[in-house]
Design a protein around this motif. Structure first.
Motif, PDB file in Angstrom:
ATOM      1  N   ILE A  66       0.841  -1.198   0.000  1.00  0.00           N
ATOM      2  CA  ILE A  66       0.000   0.000   0.000  1.00  0.00           C
ATOM      3  C   ILE A  66       0.877   1.251   0.000  1.00  0.00           C
ATOM      4  CG2 ILE A  66      -1.771   1.292   1.278  1.00  0.00           C
ATOM      5  CD1 ILE A  66      -2.698  -1.474   0.144  1.00  0.00           C
ATOM      6  N   ALA A  67       1.884   1.261   0.861  1.00  0.00           N
ATOM      7  CA  ALA A  67       2.773   2.421   0.969  1.00  0.00           C
ATOM      8  C   ALA A  67       4.023   1.996   1.717  1.00  0.00           C
ATOM      9  CB  ALA A  67       2.080   3.557   1.713  1.00  0.00           C
ATOM     10  N   GLU A  68       5.093   2.774   1.522  1.00  0.00           N
ATOM     11  CA  GLU A  68       6.289   2.536   2.323  1.00  0.00           C
ATOM     12  C   GLU A  68       7.099   3.808   2.454  1.00  0.00           C
ATOM     13  OE1 GLU A  68       9.393  -0.195   0.744  1.00  0.00           O
ATOM     14  OE2 GLU A  68       8.133  -0.290  -1.045  1.00  0.00           O
ATOM     15  N   THR A  69       7.853   3.841   3.531  1.00  0.00           N
ATOM     16  CA  THR A  69       8.787   4.927   3.795  1.00  0.00           C
ATOM     17  C   THR A  69      10.158   4.274   3.954  1.00  0.00           C
ATOM     18  OG1 THR A  69       8.630   4.820   6.205  1.00  0.00           O
ATOM     19  CG2 THR A  69       6.983   6.199   5.065  1.00  0.00           C
ATOM     20  N   GLU A  70      11.112   5.055   4.343  1.00  0.00           N
ATOM     21  CA  GLU A  70      12.448   4.522   4.580  1.00  0.00           C
ATOM     22  C   GLU A  70      12.448   3.490   5.717  1.00  0.00           C
ATOM     23  OE1 GLU A  70      16.535   6.511   6.024  1.00  0.00           O
ATOM     24  OE2 GLU A  70      15.565   7.527   4.331  1.00  0.00           O
ATOM     25  N   THR A  71      11.528   3.641   6.669  1.00  0.00           N
ATOM     26  CA  THR A  71      11.547   2.793   7.869  1.00  0.00           C
ATOM     27  C   THR A  71      10.327   1.888   8.037  1.00  0.00           C
ATOM     28  OG1 THR A  71      10.585   4.610   9.123  1.00  0.00           O
ATOM     29  CG2 THR A  71      12.986   4.404   9.177  1.00  0.00           C
ATOM     30  N   LEU A  72       9.262   2.120   7.249  1.00  0.00           N
ATOM     31  CA  LEU A  72       8.005   1.380   7.435  1.00  0.00           C
ATOM     32  C   LEU A  72       7.442   0.902   6.111  1.00  0.00           C
ATOM     33  CD1 LEU A  72       6.335   3.942   9.852  1.00  0.00           C
ATOM     34  CD2 LEU A  72       7.356   1.753  10.509  1.00  0.00           C
ATOM     35  N   ILE A  73       6.608  -0.124   6.196  1.00  0.00           N
ATOM     36  CA  ILE A  73       5.896  -0.618   5.020  1.00  0.00           C
ATOM     37  C   ILE A  73       4.489  -1.033   5.448  1.00  0.00           C
ATOM     38  CG2 ILE A  73       6.758  -2.990   5.291  1.00  0.00           C
ATOM     39  CD1 ILE A  73       6.935  -3.083   2.169  1.00  0.00           C
ATOM     40  N   ALA A  74       3.525  -0.817   4.550  1.00  0.00           N
ATOM     41  CA  ALA A  74       2.143  -1.237   4.780  1.00  0.00           C
ATOM     42  C   ALA A  74       1.726  -2.092   3.589  1.00  0.00           C
ATOM     43  CB  ALA A  74       1.225  -0.031   4.910  1.00  0.00           C
ATOM     44  N   PHE A  75       1.131  -3.235   3.880  1.00  0.00           N
ATOM     45  CA  PHE A  75       0.690  -4.135   2.817  1.00  0.00           C
ATOM     46  C   PHE A  75      -0.542  -4.902   3.278  1.00  0.00           C
ATOM     47  CE2 PHE A  75       4.207  -6.019   5.187  1.00  0.00           C
ATOM     48  CZ  PHE A  75       3.675  -7.222   5.627  1.00  0.00           C
ATOM     49  N   LEU A  76      -1.299  -5.410   2.297  1.00  0.00           N
ATOM     50  CA  LEU A  76      -2.487  -6.180   2.623  1.00  0.00           C
ATOM     51  C   LEU A  76      -2.104  -7.491   3.292  1.00  0.00           C
ATOM     52  CD1 LEU A  76      -4.735  -5.844  -0.571  1.00  0.00           C
ATOM     53  CD2 LEU A  76      -4.947  -4.613   1.591  1.00  0.00           C
ATOM     54  N   ASP A  77      -2.868  -7.862   4.306  1.00  0.00           N
ATOM     55  CA  ASP A  77      -2.717  -9.167   4.939  1.00  0.00           C
ATOM     56  C   ASP A  77      -3.239 -10.197   3.947  1.00  0.00           C
ATOM     57  OD1 ASP A  77      -3.085 -11.526   6.531  1.00  0.00           O
ATOM     58  OD2 ASP A  77      -3.238 -10.278   8.322  1.00  0.00           O
ATOM     59  N   VAL A  78      -2.458 -11.228   3.643  1.00  0.00           N
ATOM     60  CA  VAL A  78      -2.899 -12.244   2.681  1.00  0.00           C
ATOM     61  C   VAL A  78      -3.912 -13.207   3.300  1.00  0.00           C
ATOM     62  CG1 VAL A  78      -0.909 -12.109   1.142  1.00  0.00           C
ATOM     63  CG2 VAL A  78      -0.882 -13.713   3.057  1.00  0.00           C
ATOM     64  N   PHE A  79      -4.062 -13.155   4.613  1.00  0.00           N
ATOM     65  CA  PHE A  79      -5.098 -13.928   5.305  1.00  0.00           C
ATOM     66  C   PHE A  79      -5.978 -12.953   6.084  1.00  0.00           C
ATOM     67  CE2 PHE A  79      -1.357 -16.788   5.097  1.00  0.00           C
ATOM     68  CZ  PHE A  79      -1.871 -17.720   4.207  1.00  0.00           C
ATOM     69  N   PRO A  80      -6.724 -12.106   5.365  1.00  0.00           N
ATOM     70  CA  PRO A  80      -7.444 -11.011   6.028  1.00  0.00           C
ATOM     71  C   PRO A  80      -8.680 -11.459   6.808  1.00  0.00           C
ATOM     72  CG  PRO A  80      -8.011 -11.070   3.707  1.00  0.00           C
ATOM     73  CD  PRO A  80      -6.928 -12.110   3.916  1.00  0.00           C
ATOM     74  N   LEU A  81      -8.982 -10.682   7.831  1.00  0.00           N
ATOM     75  CA  LEU A  81     -10.243 -10.854   8.549  1.00  0.00           C
ATOM     76  C   LEU A  81     -11.367 -10.148   7.802  1.00  0.00           C
ATOM     77  CD1 LEU A  81      -9.110 -10.290  12.235  1.00  0.00           C
ATOM     78  CD2 LEU A  81      -9.803 -12.442  11.162  1.00  0.00           C
ATOM     79  N   ALA A  82     -11.034  -9.102   7.056  1.00  0.00           N
ATOM     80  CA  ALA A  82     -11.988  -8.333   6.263  1.00  0.00           C
ATOM     81  C   ALA A  82     -11.262  -7.782   5.039  1.00  0.00           C
ATOM     82  CB  ALA A  82     -12.557  -7.179   7.099  1.00  0.00           C
ATOM     83  N   LYS A  83     -12.004  -7.491   4.007  1.00  0.00           N
ATOM     84  CA  LYS A  83     -11.403  -6.880   2.818  1.00  0.00           C
ATOM     85  C   LYS A  83     -10.808  -5.536   3.218  1.00  0.00           C
ATOM     86  CE  LYS A  83     -14.489  -9.077  -0.460  1.00  0.00           C
ATOM     87  NZ  LYS A  83     -15.443  -8.911  -1.561  1.00  0.00           N
ATOM     88  N   GLY A  84      -9.549  -5.318   2.848  1.00  0.00           N
ATOM     89  CA  GLY A  84      -8.869  -4.078   3.198  1.00  0.00           C
ATOM     90  C   GLY A  84      -8.029  -4.182   4.458  1.00  0.00           C
ATOM     91  N   HIS A  85      -7.866  -5.368   5.013  1.00  0.00           N
ATOM     92  CA  HIS A  85      -7.050  -5.612   6.215  1.00  0.00           C
ATOM     93  C   HIS A  85      -5.582  -5.382   5.846  1.00  0.00           C
ATOM     94  CE1 HIS A  85      -6.109  -8.813   9.592  1.00  0.00           C
ATOM     95  NE2 HIS A  85      -5.227  -7.820   9.596  1.00  0.00           N
ATOM     96  N   VAL A  86      -4.980  -4.391   6.487  1.00  0.00           N
ATOM     97  CA  VAL A  86      -3.601  -3.976   6.180  1.00  0.00           C
ATOM     98  C   VAL A  86      -2.710  -4.198   7.395  1.00  0.00           C
ATOM     99  CG1 VAL A  86      -2.142  -1.964   5.633  1.00  0.00           C
ATOM    100  CG2 VAL A  86      -4.346  -2.269   4.469  1.00  0.00           C
ATOM    101  N   LEU A  87      -1.461  -4.542   7.131  1.00  0.00           N
ATOM    102  CA  LEU A  87      -0.438  -4.653   8.168  1.00  0.00           C
ATOM    103  C   LEU A  87       0.560  -3.521   8.000  1.00  0.00           C
ATOM    104  CD1 LEU A  87       0.268  -8.487   7.917  1.00  0.00           C
ATOM    105  CD2 LEU A  87      -1.248  -7.315   9.515  1.00  0.00           C
ATOM    106  N   VAL A  88       0.919  -2.885   9.110  1.00  0.00           N
ATOM    107  CA  VAL A  88       1.949  -1.849   9.129  1.00  0.00           C
ATOM    108  C   VAL A  88       3.129  -2.433   9.896  1.00  0.00           C
ATOM    109  CG1 VAL A  88       2.571   0.443   9.954  1.00  0.00           C
ATOM    110  CG2 VAL A  88       0.304   0.040   8.970  1.00  0.00           C
ATOM    111  N   VAL A  89       4.289  -2.441   9.241  1.00  0.00           N
ATOM    112  CA  VAL A  89       5.446  -3.162   9.749  1.00  0.00           C
ATOM    113  C   VAL A  89       6.696  -2.293   9.678  1.00  0.00           C
ATOM    114  CG1 VAL A  89       6.857  -5.248   9.358  1.00  0.00           C
ATOM    115  CG2 VAL A  89       4.405  -5.299   8.842  1.00  0.00           C
ATOM    116  N   PRO A  90       7.501  -2.280  10.744  1.00  0.00           N
ATOM    117  CA  PRO A  90       8.790  -1.588  10.628  1.00  0.00           C
ATOM    118  C   PRO A  90       9.722  -2.409   9.733  1.00  0.00           C
ATOM    119  CG  PRO A  90       8.646  -2.677  12.748  1.00  0.00           C
ATOM    120  CD  PRO A  90       7.317  -2.869  12.070  1.00  0.00           C
ATOM    121  N   LYS A  91      10.528  -1.738   8.953  1.00  0.00           N
ATOM    122  CA  LYS A  91      11.462  -2.466   8.091  1.00  0.00           C
ATOM    123  C   LYS A  91      12.572  -3.129   8.904  1.00  0.00           C
ATOM    124  CE  LYS A  91      10.513  -0.110   3.796  1.00  0.00           C
ATOM    125  NZ  LYS A  91      11.056   0.704   2.694  1.00  0.00           N
TER     126      LYS A  91
END
Length: 130
Positions: free
Chosen positions: A18-43
């Motif tokens: 979905i988006a990323e910065t130098e230190t973070l990334i956001a992407f869809l969960d491949v095993f979502p609880l709902a459509k649009g379930h996103v994970l925000v993760v530190p790199k």
């Protein structure tokens, strides 16, 4: 051993980013609880959310807010729920889940299985709102 999230960060395996910065990334969960379930993760690979240094944790929170507001515009929902479980993958992450009811954030529920084409459409819809 690198986590599956590290493999996504390093582009060793595909993801619906979905988006990323130098230190973070956001992407869809491949095993979502709902459509649009996103994970925000530190790199940076950090196992436990409360082991994340304060400045990065604050950055994660603000980045999550930006992503959540985009999810609300792209996915019909009453709210975007936030959860930190920390048991599924040994890499700190924040769940952002579009909610209609409190049951939508129940992690014991069966996960959705969405085709790649639909996941891509969801990712693009969220990205357009950023």
């Amino acid at each position: 051993m690198p986590s599956i999230f590290t493999k996504i960060i390093n582009k060793e395996i595909p993801a619906f980013i979905i988006a990323e910065t130098e230190t973070l990334i956001a992407f869809l969960d491949v095993f979502p609880l709902a459509k649009g379930h996103v994970l925000v993760v530190p790199k940076k690979e950090i196992d436990y959310i409360f082991s994340v240094e304060d400045t990065l944790l604050a950055e994660m929170t603000l980045f999550s807010k930006k992503i959540a507001l985009a999810i609300e515009k792209a996915i019909p929902c009453k709210r975007v729920g936030v959860a930190v479980i920390g048991l599924e993958v040994p890499h700190a992450h924040i769940h952002l889940i579009p909610l209609q009811t409190v049951q939508d954030i129940n992690f014991t529920r069966e996960k959705l299985k969405l085709p790649a084409e639909e996941m891509n459409e969801i990712a693009e819809a969220i990205k357009k709102q950023l």
